[in-house]
Design a protein around this motif. Structure first.
Motif, PDB file in Angstrom:
ATOM      1  N   LEU A 144       0.799  -1.222   0.000  1.00  0.00           N
ATOM      2  CA  LEU A 144       0.000   0.000   0.000  1.00  0.00           C
ATOM      3  C   LEU A 144       0.834   1.276   0.000  1.00  0.00           C
ATOM      4  O   LEU A 144       0.417   2.295  -0.562  1.00  0.00           O
ATOM      5  CB  LEU A 144      -0.936   0.013   1.218  1.00  0.00           C
ATOM      6  N   LEU A 145       1.991   1.242   0.629  1.00  0.00           N
ATOM      7  CA  LEU A 145       2.780   2.461   0.808  1.00  0.00           C
ATOM      8  C   LEU A 145       3.168   3.163  -0.497  1.00  0.00           C
ATOM      9  O   LEU A 145       3.222   4.402  -0.534  1.00  0.00           O
ATOM     10  CB  LEU A 145       4.031   2.165   1.640  1.00  0.00           C
ATOM     11  N   PRO A 146       3.442   2.440  -1.601  1.00  0.00           N
ATOM     12  CA  PRO A 146       3.791   3.150  -2.836  1.00  0.00           C
ATOM     13  C   PRO A 146       2.670   4.038  -3.372  1.00  0.00           C
ATOM     14  O   PRO A 146       2.916   4.926  -4.194  1.00  0.00           O
ATOM     15  CB  PRO A 146       4.108   2.010  -3.820  1.00  0.00           C
ATOM     16  N   GLY A 147       1.436   3.827  -2.927  1.00  0.00           N
ATOM     17  CA  GLY A 147       0.307   4.609  -3.430  1.00  0.00           C
ATOM     18  C   GLY A 147       0.186   5.982  -2.817  1.00  0.00           C
ATOM     19  O   GLY A 147      -0.649   6.784  -3.250  1.00  0.00           O
ATOM     20  N   ILE A 148       0.990   6.281  -1.798  1.00  0.00           N
ATOM     21  CA  ILE A 148       0.931   7.593  -1.144  1.00  0.00           C
ATOM     22  C   ILE A 148       2.316   8.214  -1.079  1.00  0.00           C
ATOM     23  O   ILE A 148       3.338   7.537  -1.265  1.00  0.00           O
ATOM     24  CB  ILE A 148       0.355   7.499   0.286  1.00  0.00           C
ATOM     25  N   ARG A 149       2.325   9.501  -0.808  1.00  0.00           N
ATOM     26  CA  ARG A 149       3.569  10.210  -0.492  1.00  0.00           C
ATOM     27  C   ARG A 149       3.313  11.008   0.781  1.00  0.00           C
ATOM     28  O   ARG A 149       2.210  11.512   0.998  1.00  0.00           O
ATOM     29  CB  ARG A 149       3.985  11.147  -1.629  1.00  0.00           C
ATOM     30  N   GLY A 150       4.325  11.087   1.617  1.00  0.00           N
ATOM     31  CA  GLY A 150       4.195  11.833   2.857  1.00  0.00           C
ATOM     32  C   GLY A 150       4.665  13.267   2.702  1.00  0.00           C
ATOM     33  O   GLY A 150       5.447  13.594   1.805  1.00  0.00           O
TER      34      GLY A 150
END
Length: 202
Positions: A144-150
């Motif tokens: 899931l993490l690749p779908g967002i940016r912080g």
């Protein structure tokens, strides 16, 4: 934003208010654009000088941030309409609280950094018993993490305005507070609390 001396909150009143108001609009001007990019978003404020949030990777704000990392996060709430008669004038007004944060944005793409950011947000937003952490080593989270940016925003300047009749007499503020209690509209209770904080009604 025009801030009269009587609308400027004392000391650091904006800090606890902002900690309790965690949804706003992130504005990125980019460079040589006709219009800025404006993104409504939840965020978490650490109480000091840092705001953290995450957005979907397809969000149009990323290109604007590459062009210019300087952003504005603006939060507005506790607003209400005050009829002219309440204030004893021919001019109606609005009462509201707003905090505008001029920040420098740092984009987080490292999986571990994003997982830590999400864990902080979960601690802030999730109800007791809800999800509590995210791990870059967990198989489901790793997908899931690749779908967002912080985003980590470092606050450079704060403009805060708490407009609640600070230039009015105690009698007028007391009257407005009573009328707000009687009307009991959507934000009237919060606005009334601000009015009374500035000058308790007799």
């Amino acid at each position: 934003m025009l801030i009269h001396p009587w609308d400027s909150p004392p000391d650091d009143e904006w800090r606890p208010w902002l900690a309790a108001h965690d949804f706003g609009q992130l504005i990125a001007c980019g460079r040589d654009r006709d219009l800025p990019v404006v993104v409504p978003t939840h965020f978490s404020f650490n109480g000091d000088n840092t705001v953290r949030l995450h957005l979907a990777r397809p969000n149009p704000i990323w290109q604007a941030l590459e062009e210019n990392p300087n952003v504005l996060l603006t939060v507005l709430d506790d607003y209400t309409y005050v009829p002219a008669a309440w204030g004893g004038t021919d001019v109606p007004t609005s009462y509201y609280a707003t905090v505008q944060l001029a920040c420098t944005a740092l984009v987080l793409d490292d999986p571990a950094a994003k997982a830590e950011l999400l864990t902080r947000q979960l601690a802030h937003f999730e109800p007791p018993g809800g999800r509590s952490d995210v791990s870059a080593d967990d198989e489901a989270d790793r997908r899931l993490l690749p779908g967002i940016r912080g985003l980590e925003l470092t606050i450079r300047e704060v403009r805060a305005k708490f407009k609640y009749g600070g230039n009015k007499s105690p009698e007028v503020r007391a009257r407005v507070a009573r009328r707000l209690a009687e009307r009991d509209g959507r934000h009237d209770a919060a606005a009334r609390s601000h009015v009374l904080d500035r000058d308790p009604a007799p």
